[in-house]
Design an enzyme around this catalytic site. Structure first.
Site, PDB file in Angstrom:
ATOM      1  N   LYS A  13      -5.970  14.822 -10.709  1.00  0.00           N
ATOM      2  CA  LYS A  13      -5.057  15.692  -9.981  1.00  0.00           C
ATOM      3  C   LYS A  13      -3.612  15.522 -10.436  1.00  0.00           C
ATOM      4  O   LYS A  13      -2.851  16.483 -10.434  1.00  0.00           O
ATOM      5  CB  LYS A  13      -5.184  15.510  -8.469  1.00  0.00           C
ATOM      6  CG  LYS A  13      -4.863  14.144  -7.942  1.00  0.00           C
ATOM      7  CD  LYS A  13      -5.173  14.056  -6.441  1.00  0.00           C
ATOM      8  CE  LYS A  13      -5.407  12.626  -5.998  1.00  0.00           C
ATOM      9  NZ  LYS A  13      -4.382  11.650  -6.352  1.00  0.00           N
ATOM     10  N   ARG A  88      -2.742  11.844   2.871  1.00  0.00           N
ATOM     11  CA  ARG A  88      -3.919  11.051   2.588  1.00  0.00           C
ATOM     12  C   ARG A  88      -4.566  10.528   3.868  1.00  0.00           C
ATOM     13  O   ARG A  88      -5.507   9.742   3.808  1.00  0.00           O
ATOM     14  CB  ARG A  88      -3.488   9.843   1.762  1.00  0.00           C
ATOM     15  CG  ARG A  88      -4.044   9.789   0.350  1.00  0.00           C
ATOM     16  CD  ARG A  88      -3.372   8.587  -0.314  1.00  0.00           C
ATOM     17  NE  ARG A  88      -4.007   8.116  -1.487  1.00  0.00           N
ATOM     18  CZ  ARG A  88      -3.578   8.382  -2.726  1.00  0.00           C
ATOM     19  NH1 ARG A  88      -2.573   9.193  -2.927  1.00  0.00           N
ATOM     20  NH2 ARG A  88      -4.186   7.834  -3.741  1.00  0.00           N
ATOM     21  N   ARG A 127      -8.020   4.250 -17.944  1.00  0.00           N
ATOM     22  CA  ARG A 127      -6.760   4.975 -17.809  1.00  0.00           C
ATOM     23  C   ARG A 127      -5.578   4.108 -18.238  1.00  0.00           C
ATOM     24  O   ARG A 127      -5.543   2.913 -17.977  1.00  0.00           O
ATOM     25  CB  ARG A 127      -6.561   5.401 -16.351  1.00  0.00           C
ATOM     26  CG  ARG A 127      -5.193   6.042 -16.087  1.00  0.00           C
ATOM     27  CD  ARG A 127      -5.185   6.846 -14.823  1.00  0.00           C
ATOM     28  NE  ARG A 127      -5.109   6.024 -13.626  1.00  0.00           N
ATOM     29  CZ  ARG A 127      -5.040   6.534 -12.388  1.00  0.00           C
ATOM     30  NH1 ARG A 127      -5.052   7.839 -12.208  1.00  0.00           N
ATOM     31  NH2 ARG A 127      -4.994   5.745 -11.342  1.00  0.00           N
ATOM     32  N   ARG A 160      -2.335   0.372 -14.913  1.00  0.00           N
ATOM     33  CA  ARG A 160      -1.792   0.155 -13.580  1.00  0.00           C
ATOM     34  C   ARG A 160      -2.443  -1.067 -12.941  1.00  0.00           C
ATOM     35  O   ARG A 160      -3.611  -1.334 -13.145  1.00  0.00           O
ATOM     36  CB  ARG A 160      -2.061   1.393 -12.707  1.00  0.00           C
ATOM     37  CG  ARG A 160      -0.919   2.379 -12.730  1.00  0.00           C
ATOM     38  CD  ARG A 160      -1.260   3.683 -12.070  1.00  0.00           C
ATOM     39  NE  ARG A 160      -1.947   3.556 -10.784  1.00  0.00           N
ATOM     40  CZ  ARG A 160      -2.298   4.602 -10.051  1.00  0.00           C
ATOM     41  NH1 ARG A 160      -2.024   5.824 -10.460  1.00  0.00           N
ATOM     42  NH2 ARG A 160      -2.932   4.431  -8.907  1.00  0.00           N
ATOM     43  N   ARG A 171     -10.408   1.427  -3.446  1.00  0.00           N
ATOM     44  CA  ARG A 171      -9.671   2.688  -3.305  1.00  0.00           C
ATOM     45  C   ARG A 171     -10.618   3.839  -2.995  1.00  0.00           C
ATOM     46  O   ARG A 171     -10.286   4.748  -2.231  1.00  0.00           O
ATOM     47  CB  ARG A 171      -8.886   2.985  -4.588  1.00  0.00           C
ATOM     48  CG  ARG A 171      -7.592   2.187  -4.656  1.00  0.00           C
ATOM     49  CD  ARG A 171      -7.104   2.027  -6.079  1.00  0.00           C
ATOM     50  NE  ARG A 171      -6.705   3.280  -6.687  1.00  0.00           N
ATOM     51  CZ  ARG A 171      -6.622   3.460  -8.000  1.00  0.00           C
ATOM     52  NH1 ARG A 171      -6.932   2.481  -8.831  1.00  0.00           N
ATOM     53  NH2 ARG A 171      -6.233   4.614  -8.476  1.00  0.00           N
TER      54      ARG A 171
HETATM   55  P1  ADP Z   1      -4.634   7.486  -7.235  1.00  0.00           P
HETATM   56  O1  ADP Z   1      -4.762   8.869  -6.707  1.00  0.00           O
HETATM   57  O2  ADP Z   1      -5.151   7.345  -8.626  1.00  0.00           O
HETATM   58  O3  ADP Z   1      -5.167   6.434  -6.305  1.00  0.00           O
HETATM   59  P2  ADP Z   1      -1.767   7.420  -6.611  1.00  0.00           P
HETATM   60  O4  ADP Z   1      -0.718   7.159  -7.613  1.00  0.00           O
HETATM   61  O5  ADP Z   1      -1.803   8.736  -5.949  1.00  0.00           O
HETATM   62  O6  ADP Z   1      -3.115   7.142  -7.419  1.00  0.00           O
HETATM   63  O7  ADP Z   1      -1.733   6.295  -5.468  1.00  0.00           O
HETATM   64  C1  ADP Z   1      -1.687   4.931  -5.765  1.00  0.00           C
HETATM   65  C2  ADP Z   1      -1.515   4.112  -4.479  1.00  0.00           C
HETATM   66  O8  ADP Z   1      -0.281   4.464  -3.840  1.00  0.00           O
HETATM   67  C3  ADP Z   1      -2.580   4.318  -3.407  1.00  0.00           C
HETATM   68  O9  ADP Z   1      -3.729   3.527  -3.619  1.00  0.00           O
HETATM   69  C4  ADP Z   1      -1.790   3.900  -2.149  1.00  0.00           C
HETATM   70  O10 ADP Z   1      -1.712   2.505  -2.033  1.00  0.00           O
HETATM   71  C5  ADP Z   1      -0.396   4.416  -2.419  1.00  0.00           C
HETATM   72  N1  ADP Z   1      -0.200   5.788  -1.876  1.00  0.00           N
HETATM   73  C6  ADP Z   1       0.061   6.912  -2.606  1.00  0.00           C
HETATM   74  N2  ADP Z   1       0.161   7.988  -1.794  1.00  0.00           N
HETATM   75  C7  ADP Z   1      -0.051   7.533  -0.526  1.00  0.00           C
HETATM   76  C8  ADP Z   1      -0.098   8.139   0.762  1.00  0.00           C
HETATM   77  N3  ADP Z   1       0.097   9.464   0.931  1.00  0.00           N
HETATM   78  N4  ADP Z   1      -0.344   7.353   1.844  1.00  0.00           N
HETATM   79  C9  ADP Z   1      -0.531   6.051   1.716  1.00  0.00           C
HETATM   80  N5  ADP Z   1      -0.507   5.394   0.531  1.00  0.00           N
HETATM   81  C10 ADP Z   1      -0.275   6.125  -0.578  1.00  0.00           C
END
Ligand code: ADP
Ligand code: ZN
Length: 216
Positions: A13, A88, A127, A160, A171
């Protein structure tokens, strides 16, 4: 147009979000990128978020809600935006709805990118990301042109912290529990469209494009 792109971690995404942003001229607002930036800048928020992110847990709702509120109040988000990685949780979704309603706005389209679990694990463990410009690579499907170096800005690409097998599995659980229910939530609001994330990047983008054009 105000859009949300959703999908499990590793659904691609983020990659699609950059393409959409480029083609439709809306800012891609990624909570993951903003949180990682806060961490590398050593801000209070970053410190608070890091422990959760490294474990693959959600950062507390209020932290991300505040970040998104501030970001959506900026000038470049007034003509439309694309949220990536937010909301989320149900609390985040409700809060977003209220914030937008308060500003006389609403979400116009929610794009869900679907990918099966075994594919997600394969993708995330291979990744690599650019810590400087957030470009995303995959060692097999989309490697940097020069090994280890970002095509766009030349920085060293890295894995990462949360892209290791134990954290990836967690996750996915967190996603199933907290975020997947939002698919139904937005479907019930009549805003959801679904695309299969297993096709090529161009094919997925083509489908997304068709959905966006249908709403314009
Ligand atoms: P991915 O979709 O690959 O897990 P992201 O970069 O979107 O990667 O998110 C990485 C981390 O950042 C998540 O595992 C969480 O800990 C935190 N995070 C990102 N967006 C949110 C959100 N909307 N609410 C809570 N935690 C978030
Ligand atoms: Zn880069």
């Amino acid at each position: 147009m105000n859009m949300i792109i959703m999908g499990p971690p590793g659904s691609g995404k983020g990659t699609q979000a950059s393409r959409i942003a480029e083609v439709y001229g809306v800012p891609a607002v990624s909570t993951g990128d903003m949180l990682r930036e806060a961490i590398s800048n050593g801000t209070q928020r970053g410190l608070e978020a890091k422990a959760f992110m490294d474990k693959g847990e959600l950062v507390p709702d209020q932290v991300v809600i505040d970040i998104v509120k501030e970001r959506l109040a900026e000038a470049d988000a007034q003509q439309g935006f694309l949220l990536d990685g937010f909301p989320r949780s149900a609390v985040q979704a409700e809060s977003l709805g209220e914030t937008l309603a308060g500003a006389g706005k609403k979400i116009d389209l929610v794009i869900n990118v679907a990918v099966p679990d075994d594919e997600i694990i394969r993708r995330l463990s291979r990744r690599r990301v650019c810590p400087k410009c957030n470009a995303v690579y995959h060692l097999d499907h989309q490697p940097p042109k020069v090994a280890g170096m970002c095509d766009k800005c030349g920085a060293d690409v890295v894995q990462r912290n949360d892209d290791n097998e134990t954290t990836i599995a967690h996750r996915l659980e967190v996603y199933r529990q907290n975020s997947e229910p939002l698919i139904e939530y937005y479907r019930n609001m009549g805003l959801l469209v679904e695309v299969p994330g297993t096709k090529t990047i161009d094919e997925v983008f083509g489908e997304i494009r068709a959905h966006i054009e249908g709403k314009l």
